[in-house]
Structure formats: C-alpha cells, structure tokens
Write an enzyme that holds these catalytic residues in place. Sequence first.
Site, mmCIF file in Angstrom:
data_model
loop_
_atom_site.group_PDB
_atom_site.id
_atom_site.type_symbol
_atom_site.label_atom_id
_atom_site.label_comp_id
_atom_site.label_asym_id
_atom_site.label_seq_id
_atom_site.Cartn_x
_atom_site.Cartn_y
_atom_site.Cartn_z
ATOM 1 N N HIS A 139 0.836 -1.204 0.000
ATOM 2 C CA HIS A 139 0.000 0.000 0.000
ATOM 3 C C HIS A 139 0.874 1.259 0.000
ATOM 4 C CE1 HIS A 139 -3.474 2.502 1.427
ATOM 5 N NE2 HIS A 139 -2.495 3.183 2.003
ATOM 6 N N GLU A 140 1.861 1.309 0.874
ATOM 7 C CA GLU A 140 2.725 2.483 0.967
ATOM 8 C C GLU A 140 3.618 2.600 -0.266
ATOM 9 O OE1 GLU A 140 1.912 4.630 3.023
ATOM 10 O OE2 GLU A 140 0.856 3.493 4.555
ATOM 11 N N HIS A 185 1.710 4.465 -2.713
ATOM 12 C CA HIS A 185 1.807 5.918 -2.548
ATOM 13 C C HIS A 185 3.087 6.451 -3.180
ATOM 14 C CE1 HIS A 185 -1.746 6.697 -0.250
ATOM 15 N NE2 HIS A 185 -1.413 5.882 0.727
#
Length: 137
Positions: free
Chosen positions: A67-68, A71
């Site tokens: 998920h990060e 980003h």
Amino acid sequence: MDELINNLIKKYKTNCPFEISRALGIHIRFMNLGTGTKGLYYRKLRRRFIVIHNELPVEWQRFVCAHELGHDRLHKGINRFFLEENSYFAPGKLERQANAFAIQLLTANTAPEQDESHQGYYQRLGIPPEVRLFLQD
C-alpha cells in the site's frame, strides 16, 4: 496502474513489496505506531521511508508495505499515512488507489485455481481477511 505494476515486476523479477521497495532505495522501518495507524510513507532530505506498525501480523505488514509502495509510485511528493478510520479502508481517492495498487501487486501473475472462490484465492495469496471483505466475490 497495470502497466506500472507489470514494469516493476518485470524489472525486479518479483511482486514482493519489500524487495521492490528496497530495490527502489526506499528505507523500510518497523515501529510501534499505536492504534489506528498501520503504516506511513514519507520523504525527508531526498530519502524515502515506509514505516510499518511492528505489531501487525505478517500478512498485514506485507499488505501495508504494498500500500505504501503504491503511494510512492502513484502519489509522488505526498506524505501519506495508512489510517484505520472506522473501517480498514480509509476514505479518499489516494487511499483507494494505494489499496488497488497493493491488491494488484500482491495478486500479479496469479489466478484463482479451478473451482477456487475469490475469498479462497485471496487467502492463499496472504491478502488480510479484513481486506478480503471489501473485494468482490
């Protein structure tokens, strides 16, 4: 997003978010982030960091890293926190995009086996149960 993920996997020969992050020069740290924060991504002095809550189960650590990483790849220049706000998917376009990135990365180059349910497929790939609740069967 599909092309971005496919290019990462092709270049680094893995869909492991930890290996890809390290290969991209992103520093991964584990620490207690308290309740409500699973992970965060930030940049400081041209260095990029993914911080993952150290008390999460392994499958969650993997998902949060993916998920990060999403980003980092999709939202350059924006520091993001993976927050738990009344559900496991925090609201907002950027969070939904990072979740989609994580799911696509972690399921890349695999398909459900014959007669395997989607829930069974996600379980086999280590997608956390709370995330699987939001995926279509």
